[in-house]
Design a protein around this motif. Structure first.
Motif, PDB file in Angstrom:
ATOM      1  N   PHE A  94       0.825  -1.208   0.000  1.00 36.45           N
ATOM      2  CA  PHE A  94       0.000   0.000   0.000  1.00 36.45           C
ATOM      3  C   PHE A  94       0.862   1.263   0.000  1.00 36.45           C
ATOM      4  N   GLY A  95       2.061   1.181   0.590  1.00 34.80           N
ATOM      5  CA  GLY A  95       2.834   2.387   0.847  1.00 34.80           C
ATOM      6  C   GLY A  95       3.989   2.664  -0.090  1.00 34.80           C
ATOM      7  N   LYS A  96       4.343   1.717  -0.964  1.00 33.87           N
ATOM      8  CA  LYS A  96       5.458   1.946  -1.880  1.00 33.87           C
ATOM      9  C   LYS A  96       5.045   2.916  -2.989  1.00 33.87           C
ATOM     10  N   ASP A  97       5.992   3.756  -3.406  1.00 31.46           N
ATOM     11  CA  ASP A  97       5.690   4.726  -4.457  1.00 31.46           C
ATOM     12  C   ASP A  97       5.996   4.190  -5.850  1.00 31.46           C
ATOM     13  N   HIS A  98       6.280   2.894  -5.957  1.00 28.58           N
ATOM     14  CA  HIS A  98       6.505   2.293  -7.261  1.00 28.58           C
ATOM     15  C   HIS A  98       6.066   0.842  -7.201  1.00 28.58           C
ATOM     16  N   LEU A  99       5.795   0.275  -8.355  1.00 27.30           N
ATOM     17  CA  LEU A  99       5.455  -1.136  -8.446  1.00 27.30           C
ATOM     18  C   LEU A  99       6.724  -1.977  -8.482  1.00 27.30           C
ATOM     19  N   PRO A 100       6.676  -3.165  -7.939  1.00 24.23           N
ATOM     20  CA  PRO A 100       7.853  -4.036  -8.031  1.00 24.23           C
ATOM     21  C   PRO A 100       7.997  -4.586  -9.438  1.00 24.23           C
ATOM     22  N   ASP A 101       9.227  -4.887  -9.803  1.00 21.68           N
ATOM     23  CA  ASP A 101       9.476  -5.487 -11.112  1.00 21.68           C
ATOM     24  C   ASP A 101      10.651  -6.439 -10.991  1.00 21.68           C
ATOM     25  N   TYR A 102      10.353  -7.720 -11.018  1.00 21.01           N
ATOM     26  CA  TYR A 102      11.406  -8.722 -11.130  1.00 21.01           C
ATOM     27  C   TYR A 102      11.679  -8.973 -12.606  1.00 21.01           C
ATOM     28  N   ALA A 103      12.944  -9.165 -12.956  1.00 24.50           N
ATOM     29  CA  ALA A 103      13.284  -9.387 -14.359  1.00 24.50           C
ATOM     30  C   ALA A 103      14.567 -10.203 -14.464  1.00 24.50           C
ATOM     31  N   VAL A 104      14.633 -11.016 -15.507  1.00 24.50           N
ATOM     32  CA  VAL A 104      15.897 -11.639 -15.900  1.00 24.50           C
ATOM     33  C   VAL A 104      16.490 -10.737 -16.974  1.00 24.50           C
ATOM     34  N   THR A 105      17.562 -10.068 -16.642  1.00 26.60           N
ATOM     35  CA  THR A 105      18.101  -9.055 -17.562  1.00 26.60           C
ATOM     36  C   THR A 105      19.227  -9.577 -18.440  1.00 26.60           C
ATOM     37  N   ASP A 106      19.832 -10.711 -18.059  1.00 22.14           N
ATOM     38  CA  ASP A 106      20.931 -11.221 -18.876  1.00 22.14           C
ATOM     39  C   ASP A 106      21.078 -12.715 -18.640  1.00 22.14           C
ATOM     40  N   ALA A 107      21.263 -13.472 -19.696  1.00 22.60           N
ATOM     41  CA  ALA A 107      21.542 -14.909 -19.620  1.00 22.60           C
ATOM     42  C   ALA A 107      22.540 -15.237 -20.713  1.00 22.60           C
ATOM     43  N   ASP A 108      23.701 -15.706 -20.318  1.00 27.01           N
ATOM     44  CA  ASP A 108      24.787 -15.881 -21.279  1.00 27.01           C
ATOM     45  C   ASP A 108      25.499 -17.207 -21.008  1.00 27.01           C
ATOM     46  N   VAL A 109      25.953 -17.852 -22.084  1.00 25.66           N
ATOM     47  CA  VAL A 109      26.666 -19.128 -21.985  1.00 25.66           C
ATOM     48  C   VAL A 109      27.957 -19.038 -22.792  1.00 25.66           C
ATOM     49  N   THR A 110      29.066 -19.471 -22.196  1.00 26.79           N
ATOM     50  CA  THR A 110      30.341 -19.585 -22.921  1.00 26.79           C
ATOM     51  C   THR A 110      30.929 -20.962 -22.659  1.00 26.79           C
ATOM     52  N   ARG A 111      31.584 -21.505 -23.642  1.00 24.71           N
ATOM     53  CA  ARG A 111      32.229 -22.810 -23.478  1.00 24.71           C
ATOM     54  C   ARG A 111      33.465 -22.653 -22.598  1.00 24.71           C
ATOM     55  N   PHE A 112      33.620 -23.581 -21.650  1.00 22.25           N
ATOM     56  CA  PHE A 112      34.778 -23.518 -20.748  1.00 22.25           C
ATOM     57  C   PHE A 112      36.061 -23.851 -21.512  1.00 22.25           C
ATOM     58  N   LYS A 113      37.060 -23.015 -21.322  1.00 29.92           N
ATOM     59  CA  LYS A 113      38.385 -23.249 -21.890  1.00 29.92           C
ATOM     60  C   LYS A 113      39.417 -23.147 -20.775  1.00 29.92           C
ATOM     61  N   VAL A 114      40.450 -23.965 -20.896  1.00 24.42           N
ATOM     62  CA  VAL A 114      41.531 -23.905 -19.919  1.00 24.42           C
ATOM     63  C   VAL A 114      42.117 -22.498 -19.937  1.00 24.42           C
ATOM     64  N   PRO A 115      42.262 -21.873 -18.771  1.00 25.34           N
ATOM     65  CA  PRO A 115      42.804 -20.516 -18.760  1.00 25.34           C
ATOM     66  C   PRO A 115      44.262 -20.505 -19.216  1.00 25.34           C
ATOM     67  N   LEU A 116      44.609 -19.504 -19.977  1.00 25.43           N
ATOM     68  CA  LEU A 116      45.997 -19.323 -20.396  1.00 25.43           C
ATOM     69  C   LEU A 116      46.823 -18.878 -19.199  1.00 25.43           C
ATOM     70  N   GLY A 117      48.067 -19.349 -19.144  1.00 21.56           N
ATOM     71  CA  GLY A 117      48.940 -18.957 -18.061  1.00 21.56           C
ATOM     72  C   GLY A 117      49.444 -20.143 -17.273  1.00 21.56           C
ATOM     73  N   ARG A 118      49.966 -19.881 -16.102  1.00 19.48           N
ATOM     74  CA  ARG A 118      50.597 -20.912 -15.260  1.00 19.48           C
ATOM     75  C   ARG A 118      49.544 -21.532 -14.350  1.00 19.48           C
ATOM     76  N   ILE A 119      49.250 -22.830 -14.538  1.00 17.52           N
ATOM     77  CA  ILE A 119      48.225 -23.553 -13.798  1.00 17.52           C
ATOM     78  C   ILE A 119      48.911 -24.605 -12.929  1.00 17.52           C
ATOM     79  N   ILE A 120      48.522 -24.711 -11.669  1.00  9.28           N
ATOM     80  CA  ILE A 120      49.048 -25.742 -10.776  1.00  9.28           C
ATOM     81  C   ILE A 120      48.212 -26.995 -10.950  1.00  9.28           C
ATOM     82  N   THR A 121      48.890 -28.119 -11.266  1.00 12.49           N
ATOM     83  CA  THR A 121      48.216 -29.408 -11.413  1.00 12.49           C
ATOM     84  C   THR A 121      48.841 -30.394 -10.443  1.00 12.49           C
TER      85      THR A 121
END
Length: 753
Positions: free
Chosen positions: A547-574
């Protein structure tokens, strides 16, 4: 006995009055199940502070009214009163510069259109004489127009009577008033011509002076306002005894029941025919007079108890076959409200379906008397016959019998307590009668659901709302927003409450609110007190925030992104020691650096959640980044999504959602992956945004917030989901269609004021 319809063009004959001052519910209502609403077991019509005895006549050729009335007003303020406010509502239609006309201009027919229909469309109301009975003497009293709300010198919709003798506490003031007036061309709530007149807001009426305590008034105060375009009325409960005269051959229907002529009333010698109607304990009195309506009576015993109700349907000749449709809607409204809110205390109801040309008089509520949608054979057209617009108007206007007529909240200051609460119950009734899927029927074969359209209408203009719903007065909402604030906003608020807290809890709150405040003029804080006591602290907190809010609520999914995993370049501890990964050797070390949790050997999905934190007044939460294991739900996979195969490596999926920053609106979040795994999370929504990051052997398909659509108060539910590969064409087509239907139906209902 079965009531037979009365026909003809004379004043209609009502069945004998039922002797039901005290109303008892059916015994079955006492054996409620745990959690069911407790409706009142008995309801008395209370003693009232005002009574009107009116004798008036209609002159159809000039739209003229002439009358006299005796008003008895008892001073219940606890203070001496020297002047009384007096409403002259028809003066709102007197000319172009009245307060009502100024405020209504954006929503009404333009001047040229109005004058094209009739070169003299105006109406007015003027007292001719006013006297006060002091002892055995009639003393003339003076009156003057006042404009306490806006100072508009052209407005005469509110007057002030200076009493010849002030009224002491408990004293009864007796006024005798003669008046003359004219009804306007049909434009809102009243007016007529061509053998049909809806006579509403038509007599001088004493305005409300609230005693201390009513609507939390610290002391006695005037609550009478000028006639405003964006709002309706506020009045004391009163007893009415009205004798109305028309030329022969006119049918009359009105608030209350037809009664024998008053004792001692002399027969008329001018050829006019009189009809006398009486009704106890109502806030107003209206009537219809017509040469072209026919009537039919039905009788219904509401499921929730109370008296059997005699229902009179008055419709244009030739549309009688539509009455079963209208009766189903009215009987259903009586059943749902009677069983879930409280008993309808009167034993009569008149439902008028006005002719199409006078549609401006439709969609209006008066005690025991409502006007529905237009009665016309056009309703039988195959394109319209499956649309329930007429039924919905009937249901909406009957609901006002409760939230305006019986609770009698102040419509001018807090319209959402009537219009909004009633809009919510309109949705409940239509779903109970016609089902969830198509409560408004079908348009071109597509189902139309009322709540869906209401939410769409609200969401389409959500960015224009910058004020709390409970702000007073209603007529001073920002231009273009008052109807959104008064109607759909609180309707979707309670639909959301039902989804979050359960329908039974919402019903219990409304039933107790009605039981406690029927005939008592509650305000917003009265409702919130009941919400806390019956619904619980969390329910009350949600309502207070909504009753008291001065705006309506708005839930939204604003971004959805997928990238294929790649081994990071650089020095990796194995396990075998450090490994330097370059562009040249990256393909040889595909699994290097992959976290063990991403392999999901325990069947759980590791989700990284970024919550930025928030500050609200004296409260705050520090932002965090957490890695949480979640047990997924397993659904059918999407084997071809992005060429995904079981051995196709791993993917980083990242989703950002935004929220309203409300304190009482938690929401479900759903992430769906190509292998059929579905991850569920709950977010309290207090921060403005939240981010999810998942590294696993299947890519994200889509993300959804509020997948069950519980948050119906959400301003833009269309942005609650986002697919990595979206079908924008379908969304655009469906959105345009729904928007067009919403505009059409909202236009047809634009006279619900």
């Amino acid at each position: 006995m079965l009531l037979r319809p009365t026909r003809g063009r004379t004043a209609g004959t009502f069945p004998a009055a039922l002797s039901t001052t005290r109303l008892c519910l059916l015994a079955a209502a006492c054996t409620t199940t745990v959690g069911a609403p407790e409706v009142a077991l008995a309801l008395d019509l209370p003693p009232v502070p005002v009574s009107y005895r009116i004798e008036a006549e209609l002159h159809p050729d000039t739209r003229g009214l002439e009358g006299k009335e005796e008003i008895r007003w008892r001073n219940e303020t606890g203070e001496s009163i020297a002047a009384l406010p007096m409403h002259l509502y028809l003066n709102g239609f007197a000319h172009q510069e009245t307060t009502w006309m100024r405020e209504s201009a954006p929503r009404r027919p333009g001047e040229s259109e109005l004058l094209a229909r009739n070169p003299d469309p105006w109406g007015y109301m003027e007292p001719v004489t006013i006297t006060q009975r002091v002892g055995n003497e009639e003393r003339e009293v003076s009156w003057r127009p006042i404009q306490p709300d806006d100072g508009n010198p052209f407005d005469r919709s509110l007057g002030e009577i200076t009493l010849a003798q002030p009224a002491a506490p408990g004293e009864v003031v007796v006024l005798n008033v003669t008046f003359t007036g004219r009804l306007p061309e049909p434009m809102a709530r009243t007016g007529g011509g061509r053998g049909y007149f809806l006579v509403g807001q038509w007599y001088p009426k004493i305005g409300v002076i609230e005693p201390a305590g009513v609507r939390h008034a610290p002391a006695a105060r005037r609550a009478a306002r000028q006639f405003h375009g964006p709002t309706e009325f506020y009045a004391d409960f009163a007893d009415y005894d009205v004798t109305f005269a028309t030329p022969p051959g006119w049918m009359v229907g009105a608030t209350g029941r037809l009664a024998p002529p008053a004792a001692g009333m002399a027969p008329r010698t001018d050829g006019l025919v009189t009809a006398r109607y009486t009704q106890r304990a109502v806030i107003d009195f209206a009537l219809v007079a017509s040469q072209h309506l026919v009537d039919r009576w039905e009788r219904h015993s509401p499921a929730g108890g109370g008296p059997t109700v005699d229902i009179r349907y008055m419709v244009p000749a030739g549309t009688e076959h539509q009455i079963p449709r209208w009766h189903q809607s009215i009987a259903g409204a009586l059943d749902v409200l009677g069983s879930r809110v409280g008993p309808y205390p009167y034993d009569v109801l008149t439902v008028v379906m006005p002719p199409f040309w006078a549609g401006a008089t439709g969609g209006m509520e008066y005690p025991t008397f409502i006007t529905g949608g237009s009665g016309d054979r056009l309703v039988d057209n195959p394109l319209l016959s499956q649309v329930r617009l007429g039924e919905v108007v009937n249901i909406h206007e009957f609901g006002h019998q409760y939230f305006h007529g019986l609770l009698a909240s102040n419509e001018q200051e807090e319209a959402f307590l009537d219009e909004g609460f009633n809009s919510y119950w309109e949705g409940e009734i239509t779903r109970a009668l016609y089902g969830d899927a198509a409560s408004l029927g079908y348009v071109l074969g597509r189902r139309v659901e009322g709540a869906e359209l209401g939410a769409l209408r609200l969401g389409s203009a959500a960015e224009t709302i910058h004020e709390p719903m409970r702000k007073r007065p209603t007529w001073l909402f920002e231009d273009g927003t008052w109807s959104l604030q008064a109607y759909p906003r609180s309707a979707v608020t309670f639909a959301t409450a039902a989804a979050l807290f359960g329908q039974e809890r919402v019903d219990r709150v409304f039933a107790e609110y009605f039981r406690r405040f029927v005939f008592k003029h509650p305000d917003t804080e009265d409702f919130l007190k009941v919400a806390a006591e019956v619904g619980g602290a969390e329910f009350e907190a949600f309502c207070r925030e909504a009753f008291g809010k001065d705006h309506l609520p708005d839930y939204a999914v604003t971004d959805a992104d997928v990238t294929r995993f790649k081994v990071p370049l650089g020095r990796i501890i194995t396990a075998e020691g450090p490994l330097v990964v370059t562009r040249e050797n990256r393909a040889q070390h595909a699994g290097v650096g992959l976290p063990e949790e991403a392999r999901e050997e325990d069947g759980q999905v590791l989700v990284e959640i970024l919550d930025p934190g928030w500050v609200s007044g004296s409260e705050e939460r520090t932002g965090t980044i957490q890695r949480v294991k979640m047990k997924p739900e397993q659904l059918a996979p999407f084997p071809d999504h992005r060429g995904h195969r079981a051995d196709d490596g791993h993917f980083t999926s990242e989703v950002t959602i935004t929220g309203p920053g409300w304190a009482t609106l938690p929401v479900e979040v759903l992430l769906r992956f190509a292998d059929g795994a579905v991850v569920h999370d709950t977010w309290d929504g207090r921060a403005r945004w939240r981010r999810y990051r998942v590294l696993r052997g299947a890519p994200l398909v889509d993300a959804r917030v509020d997948p069950a659509h519980k948050i119906q108060v959400d301003a833009a539910p269309q942005n609650n989901a986002l697919a990595v590969d979206a079908d924008e064409g379908f969304a655009r087509d469906w959105g345009f269609w729904l928007g067009a239907v919403a505009e059409w139906i909202a236009g047809g209902a634009s006279l619900w004021l």
